[in-house]
Design a protein around this motif. Structure first.
Motif, PDB file in Angstrom:
ATOM      1  N   ARG A 115       0.913  -1.475   0.360  1.00 44.17           N
ATOM      2  CA  ARG A 115      -0.118   0.060  -0.361  1.00 44.17           C
ATOM      3  C   ARG A 115       1.117   1.763   0.115  1.00 44.17           C
ATOM      4  O   ARG A 115       0.831   2.448  -0.926  1.00 44.17           O
ATOM      5  N   HIS A 116       1.712   0.946   0.611  1.00 43.36           N
ATOM      6  CA  HIS A 116       2.622   2.655   0.964  1.00 43.36           C
ATOM      7  C   HIS A 116       3.384   2.351   0.149  1.00 43.36           C
ATOM      8  O   HIS A 116       4.117   4.358  -0.794  1.00 43.36           O
ATOM      9  N   MET A 117       3.694   1.317  -1.003  1.00 47.87           N
ATOM     10  CA  MET A 117       4.970   1.927  -2.073  1.00 47.87           C
ATOM     11  C   MET A 117       4.276   2.998  -3.344  1.00 47.87           C
ATOM     12  O   MET A 117       5.322   3.411  -4.231  1.00 47.87           O
ATOM     13  N   VAL A 118       2.979   2.749  -2.469  1.00 46.02           N
ATOM     14  CA  VAL A 118       2.887   3.277  -4.545  1.00 46.02           C
ATOM     15  C   VAL A 118       2.658   5.297  -3.801  1.00 46.02           C
ATOM     16  O   VAL A 118       3.072   6.274  -4.994  1.00 46.02           O
ATOM     17  N   SER A 119       2.807   5.251  -2.845  1.00 46.49           N
ATOM     18  CA  SER A 119       3.514   6.745  -1.973  1.00 46.49           C
ATOM     19  C   SER A 119       4.978   7.262  -2.567  1.00 46.49           C
ATOM     20  O   SER A 119       4.995   8.088  -2.958  1.00 46.49           O
ATOM     21  N   TRP A 120       5.189   6.012  -1.835  1.00 44.15           N
ATOM     22  CA  TRP A 120       6.979   6.271  -2.018  1.00 44.15           C
ATOM     23  C   TRP A 120       7.765   6.624  -3.483  1.00 44.15           C
ATOM     24  O   TRP A 120       8.009   7.303  -3.996  1.00 44.15           O
ATOM     25  N   LEU A 121       6.774   5.747  -3.998  1.00 42.37           N
ATOM     26  CA  LEU A 121       6.788   5.853  -5.975  1.00 42.37           C
ATOM     27  C   LEU A 121       6.841   7.021  -6.475  1.00 42.37           C
ATOM     28  O   LEU A 121       7.265   7.999  -7.207  1.00 42.37           O
ATOM     29  N   ARG A 122       5.903   7.669  -5.404  1.00 44.16           N
ATOM     30  CA  ARG A 122       5.069   9.651  -6.214  1.00 44.16           C
ATOM     31  C   ARG A 122       6.362  10.103  -5.951  1.00 44.16           C
ATOM     32  O   ARG A 122       6.948  11.190  -6.279  1.00 44.16           O
ATOM     33  N   CYS A 123       6.388  10.248  -4.265  1.00 42.06           N
ATOM     34  CA  CYS A 123       7.626  10.976  -4.367  1.00 42.06           C
ATOM     35  C   CYS A 123       8.864  10.777  -4.591  1.00 42.06           C
ATOM     36  O   CYS A 123       9.729  12.075  -5.032  1.00 42.06           O
ATOM     37  N   CYS A 124       9.494   9.249  -5.101  1.00 36.09           N
ATOM     38  CA  CYS A 124      11.051   9.576  -6.000  1.00 36.09           C
ATOM     39  C   CYS A 124      10.667  10.156  -7.359  1.00 36.09           C
ATOM     40  O   CYS A 124      11.508  10.569  -7.817  1.00 36.09           O
ATOM     41  N   THR A 125       9.268   9.431  -7.536  1.00 31.44           N
ATOM     42  CA  THR A 125       8.966  10.108  -9.087  1.00 31.44           C
ATOM     43  C   THR A 125       9.220  11.908  -8.923  1.00 31.44           C
ATOM     44  O   THR A 125       9.831  12.569  -9.723  1.00 31.44           O
ATOM     45  N   ASP A 126       8.141  12.598  -7.954  1.00 34.35           N
ATOM     46  CA  ASP A 126       8.500  13.969  -7.674  1.00 34.35           C
ATOM     47  C   ASP A 126      10.344  14.323  -7.684  1.00 34.35           C
ATOM     48  O   ASP A 126      10.675  15.585  -7.977  1.00 34.35           O
TER      49      ASP A 126
END
Length: 295
Positions: free
Chosen positions: A198-209
């Motif tokens: 579940r958390h990986m979605v937000s981590w990937l968004r953070c890393c993308t930004d």
């Protein structure tokens, strides 16, 4: 209206674009606001090669309500913070590169093993949020932009434009990789990411930004980020500053050994080099950040 002036109009106000300022005028402006400059020539050289507008963002943490800067703020310190930020971007971009390459390889292997080399083109293998048309349009755009690259040209000429996932994913941007994971079924996310699915979605968004900011030489220091990570027991303020973003990088980094023996020493040395200039509060780093940073 004089020549060269432009106006931006809104419903209730008109804003005049600021006039060009010479380097001497820029230095005068900095001094008038309380910034200490001891070497005008050195200051001018820095303004020439970095720009007043870019450097002015690093003055924000020290700005008072009346537009002046905090007591004893030197231009030299502002420049040192800029240099710290530049070197920090390079370190983080390198770490995100490791994450991106690993994620690309693991996602391609996982999905093609389960659904076949062209399974990524079948919308039924993804969740209901998957926009197959948009996904294919993004793929076609990347293929078109890279059609002269040898491996792309080879598949266009010899495989009728069909690309196995492990080949075409070489053209994926980090954002495309992030959406690819986000569009997996819940069952596949659990298999791929385990308890952190579940958390990986937000981590990937953070890393993308974060990757995009680093790639375009954006400021990290004293920045409020739009993407917010989940899964970390830290205050909201820390989630929206660099500490929250960097915890996402740590969570996604594939090798604990490389993180602790390569990335950790490099970033620790950088913080030590600029210890007299930076403020951990501006980055929302805790005082014991090095202990919490270990993977």
């Amino acid at each position: 209206m004089s020549q060269g002036r432009h106006f931006l109009s809104g419903e209730s106000h008109i804003i005049q674009i600021k006039e060009h300022s010479s380097y001497t005028e820029q230095i005068t402006k900095l001094r008038s606001r309380g910034c200490i400059i001891t070497d005008d020539a050195a200051c001018e050289q820095i303004l020439k090669h970095i720009g007043y507008y870019c450097l002015s963002a690093y003055l924000l943490p020290f700005k008072n309500e009346d537009g002046t800067y905090g007591k004893n703020l030197s231009f030299e310190r502002v420049y040192h913070i800029y240099e710290f930020d530049r070197k920090l971007r390079n370190l983080l971009f390198s770490a995100i590169e490791v994450i991106e390459i690993s994620l690309r390889a693991r996602l391609a292997y996982f999905h093609s093993e389960k659904y076949g080399p062209l399974g990524y083109l079948d919308a039924s293998f993804f969740n209901s949020k998957h926009n197959a048309e948009k996904f294919k349009a993004n793929l076609n755009r990347e293929i078109e932009n890279n059609k002269k690259v040898l491996f792309v040209k080879h598949h266009l000429e010899h495989y009728d434009g069909k690309f196995p996932l492990w080949v075409v994913c070489e053209l994926f941007t980090f954002g495309m990789l992030s959406y690819f994971y986000n569009d997996l079924t819940t069952a596949d996310k659990k298999i791929f990411a385990g308890s952190d699915y579940r958390h990986m979605v937000s981590w990937l968004r953070c890393c993308t930004d974060l990757r995009n900011i680093c790639a375009h030489y954006g400021r990290l220091y004293f920045r409020v980020f739009s993407a917010v990570p989940s899964g970390f027991d830290i205050p909201e303020r820390m989630k929206r500053r660099l500490w929250g973003e960097i915890l996402s990088v740590k969570a996604l980094y594939p090798s604990s050994h490389k993180w602790n023996t390569e990335f950790m020493p490099a970033i620790t040395a950088l913080f030590e080099e600029y210890a007299d200039d930076i403020d951990l509060y501006h980055l929302a780093f805790p005082r014991d950040w090095q202990d919490e940073f270990k993977k």
